[in-house]
Design a protein around this motif. Structure first.
Motif, PDB file in Angstrom:
ATOM      1  N   ASP A  10       0.823  -1.210   0.000  1.00 48.75           N
ATOM      2  CA  ASP A  10       0.000   0.000   0.000  1.00 48.75           C
ATOM      3  C   ASP A  10       0.857   1.260   0.000  1.00 48.75           C
ATOM      4  N   GLU A  11       1.973   1.214   0.704  1.00 49.42           N
ATOM      5  CA  GLU A  11       2.842   2.388   0.816  1.00 49.42           C
ATOM      6  C   GLU A  11       3.706   2.593  -0.430  1.00 49.42           C
ATOM      7  N   ASN A  12       4.034   1.525  -1.161  1.00 50.16           N
ATOM      8  CA  ASN A  12       4.983   1.624  -2.259  1.00 50.16           C
ATOM      9  C   ASN A  12       4.366   1.625  -3.648  1.00 50.16           C
ATOM     10  N   ASN A  13       3.099   1.269  -3.745  1.00 54.87           N
ATOM     11  CA  ASN A  13       2.360   1.400  -4.992  1.00 54.87           C
ATOM     12  C   ASN A  13       3.105   0.851  -6.215  1.00 54.87           C
ATOM     13  N   PRO A  14       3.322  -0.473  -6.282  1.00 53.60           N
ATOM     14  CA  PRO A  14       3.984  -1.054  -7.455  1.00 53.60           C
ATOM     15  C   PRO A  14       3.078  -0.944  -8.691  1.00 53.60           C
ATOM     16  N   PRO A  15       3.613  -1.204  -9.887  1.00 50.94           N
ATOM     17  CA  PRO A  15       2.788  -1.165 -11.101  1.00 50.94           C
ATOM     18  C   PRO A  15       1.571  -2.094 -10.963  1.00 50.94           C
ATOM     19  N   LEU A  16       0.503  -1.757 -11.661  1.00 52.30           N
ATOM     20  CA  LEU A  16      -0.757  -2.485 -11.533  1.00 52.30           C
ATOM     21  C   LEU A  16      -0.604  -3.985 -11.759  1.00 52.30           C
ATOM     22  N   GLU A  17       0.104  -4.380 -12.826  1.00 54.40           N
ATOM     23  CA  GLU A  17       0.237  -5.816 -13.103  1.00 54.40           C
ATOM     24  C   GLU A  17       1.016  -6.523 -11.992  1.00 54.40           C
ATOM     25  N   ALA A  18       1.982  -5.834 -11.405  1.00 50.64           N
ATOM     26  CA  ALA A  18       2.729  -6.417 -10.286  1.00 50.64           C
ATOM     27  C   ALA A  18       1.843  -6.487  -9.046  1.00 50.64           C
ATOM     28  N   MET A  19       1.030  -5.471  -8.839  1.00 49.27           N
ATOM     29  CA  MET A  19       0.129  -5.452  -7.682  1.00 49.27           C
ATOM     30  C   MET A  19      -0.833  -6.637  -7.743  1.00 49.27           C
ATOM     31  N   VAL A  20      -1.314  -6.970  -8.925  1.00 47.19           N
ATOM     32  CA  VAL A  20      -2.212  -8.123  -9.072  1.00 47.19           C
ATOM     33  C   VAL A  20      -1.486  -9.401  -8.647  1.00 47.19           C
ATOM     34  N   VAL A  43       7.026 -13.390  -9.479  1.00 48.30           N
ATOM     35  CA  VAL A  43       6.478 -12.817 -10.713  1.00 48.30           C
ATOM     36  C   VAL A  43       6.201 -11.324 -10.513  1.00 48.30           C
ATOM     37  N   GLY A  44       5.651 -10.966  -9.360  1.00 50.25           N
ATOM     38  CA  GLY A  44       5.390  -9.548  -9.073  1.00 50.25           C
ATOM     39  C   GLY A  44       6.664  -8.726  -9.099  1.00 50.25           C
ATOM     40  N   MET A  45       7.730  -9.252  -8.507  1.00 52.34           N
ATOM     41  CA  MET A  45       9.009  -8.554  -8.540  1.00 52.34           C
ATOM     42  C   MET A  45       9.507  -8.421  -9.971  1.00 52.34           C
ATOM     43  N   GLY A  46       9.403  -9.507 -10.735  1.00 53.86           N
ATOM     44  CA  GLY A  46       9.827  -9.469 -12.125  1.00 53.86           C
ATOM     45  C   GLY A  46       9.055  -8.439 -12.934  1.00 53.86           C
ATOM     46  N   LEU A  47       7.770  -8.328 -12.671  1.00 51.10           N
ATOM     47  CA  LEU A  47       6.956  -7.339 -13.375  1.00 51.10           C
ATOM     48  C   LEU A  47       7.367  -5.911 -13.011  1.00 51.10           C
ATOM     49  N   CYS A  48       7.751  -5.704 -11.763  1.00 51.61           N
ATOM     50  CA  CYS A  48       8.262  -4.375 -11.360  1.00 51.61           C
ATOM     51  C   CYS A  48       9.540  -4.042 -12.127  1.00 51.61           C
ATOM     52  N   LEU A  49      10.462  -5.000 -12.173  1.00 49.39           N
ATOM     53  CA  LEU A  49      11.730  -4.772 -12.868  1.00 49.39           C
ATOM     54  C   LEU A  49      11.518  -4.626 -14.365  1.00 49.39           C
ATOM     55  N   ARG A  50      10.596  -5.398 -14.910  1.00 52.05           N
ATOM     56  CA  ARG A  50      10.279  -5.291 -16.346  1.00 52.05           C
ATOM     57  C   ARG A  50       9.806  -3.884 -16.674  1.00 52.05           C
ATOM     58  N   ARG A  51       8.903  -3.364 -15.863  1.00 47.13           N
ATOM     59  CA  ARG A  51       8.382  -2.015 -16.103  1.00 47.13           C
ATOM     60  C   ARG A  51       9.511  -0.987 -16.035  1.00 47.13           C
ATOM     61  N   ARG A  52      10.410  -1.142 -15.063  1.00 40.97           N
ATOM     62  CA  ARG A  52      11.535  -0.205 -14.936  1.00 40.97           C
ATOM     63  C   ARG A  52      12.445  -0.273 -16.157  1.00 40.97           C
ATOM     64  N   LEU A  53      12.715  -1.489 -16.614  1.00 38.39           N
ATOM     65  CA  LEU A  53      13.582  -1.650 -17.781  1.00 38.39           C
ATOM     66  C   LEU A  53      12.953  -1.047 -19.031  1.00 38.39           C
ATOM     67  N   MET A  54      11.671  -1.259 -19.210  1.00 42.81           N
ATOM     68  CA  MET A  54      11.008  -0.759 -20.410  1.00 42.81           C
ATOM     69  C   MET A  54      10.922   0.772 -20.411  1.00 42.81           C
ATOM     70  N   ALA A  55      10.949   1.386 -19.231  1.00 42.50           N
ATOM     71  CA  ALA A  55      10.860   2.840 -19.140  1.00 42.50           C
ATOM     72  C   ALA A  55      12.229   3.520 -19.170  1.00 42.50           C
ATOM     73  N   ALA A  56      13.299   2.738 -19.066  1.00 43.35           N
ATOM     74  CA  ALA A  56      14.647   3.298 -18.964  1.00 43.35           C
ATOM     75  C   ALA A  56      15.251   3.593 -20.336  1.00 43.35           C
ATOM     76  N   ALA A  57      16.157   4.543 -20.331  1.00 43.95           N
ATOM     77  CA  ALA A  57      16.967   4.808 -21.527  1.00 43.95           C
ATOM     78  C   ALA A  57      18.084   3.766 -21.588  1.00 43.95           C
ATOM     79  N   CYS A  58      18.709   3.661 -22.733  1.00 45.71           N
ATOM     80  CA  CYS A  58      19.808   2.709 -22.907  1.00 45.71           C
ATOM     81  C   CYS A  58      20.942   3.033 -21.942  1.00 45.71           C
ATOM     82  N   GLY A 142      14.070  -1.428  -4.252  1.00 46.99           N
ATOM     83  CA  GLY A 142      14.443  -0.055  -4.603  1.00 46.99           C
ATOM     84  C   GLY A 142      15.865   0.073  -5.120  1.00 46.99           C
ATOM     85  N   ARG A 143      16.699  -0.917  -4.882  1.00 49.07           N
ATOM     86  CA  ARG A 143      18.093  -0.876  -5.356  1.00 49.07           C
ATOM     87  C   ARG A 143      18.233  -1.353  -6.798  1.00 49.07           C
TER      88      ARG A 143
END
Length: 167
Positions: A10-20, A43-58, A142-143
């Motif tokens: 609740d405090e960290n609000n992960p991406p929706l697909e990860a929250m599910v 899987v939830g952790m992986g979805l968080c990292l996936r979202r971060r990777l897809m939003a990142a620059a090279c 967060g790291r």
């Protein structure tokens, strides 16, 4: 009664697909289905990292062509999980996540426990495994920030102005 992990969600609000996935994990945990709880948490952790990777620059040091291939695999529902793990294991000079080797080894450990669950191997999985993984997530998610992302830049600024780290 909420579990400490639910409060953290609740405090960290992960991406929706990860929250599910995390909510499924909590539900499985509360019913005693610990293998399912650990799998959904991973899987939830992986979805968080996936979202971060897809939003990142090279990231610096990663060739543009390789970064394009990584993003392509991240968008493929059959490949994204392996690609996220591979990205966590990359070491310099082509590093995406600038973390120490100990954290990479822990990620490998948790992937092995996920495989124990997914393939119903003989290793016993119980509530302590799930709770330990949740503590790992709370301490370390967060790291896992891709180099060159907005969060990476903000982390470097905070570290620079932290008198305990930079005199």
């Amino acid at each position: 009664m909420k579990l400490p992990f639910e409060q953290w969600l609740d405090e960290n609000n992960p991406p929706l697909e990860a929250m599910v996935a995390f909510r499924e994990s909590v539900l499985a945990f509360k019913t005693g289905a610990y293998r399912a709880a650990l799998m959904f948490s991973y899987v939830g952790m992986g979805l968080c990292l996936r979202r971060r990777l897809m939003a990142a620059a090279c990231p610096t040091g990663v060739p543009e062509g390789q970064w394009t291939a990584i993003n392509g695999a991240l968008q493929n529902e059959h490949k994204w999980d392996d690609q996220v793990f591979d990205c966590t294991q990359m070491k310099p000079p082509k590093v995406i996540f600038d973390v120490d080797d100990h954290l990479r080894a822990e990620m490998s450990y948790w992937r092995s426990r996920r495989n124990d669950c997914a393939h119903f191997k003989s290793n016993e999985i119980g509530a302590p495994h799930v709770e330990s993984f949740w503590l790992y997530l709370k301490s370390n998610l967060g790291r896992w920030v891709p180099n060159g992302s907005k969060n990476d830049v903000l982390d470097r600024i905070v570290q620079h102005f932290d008198p305990n780290l930079t005199p």
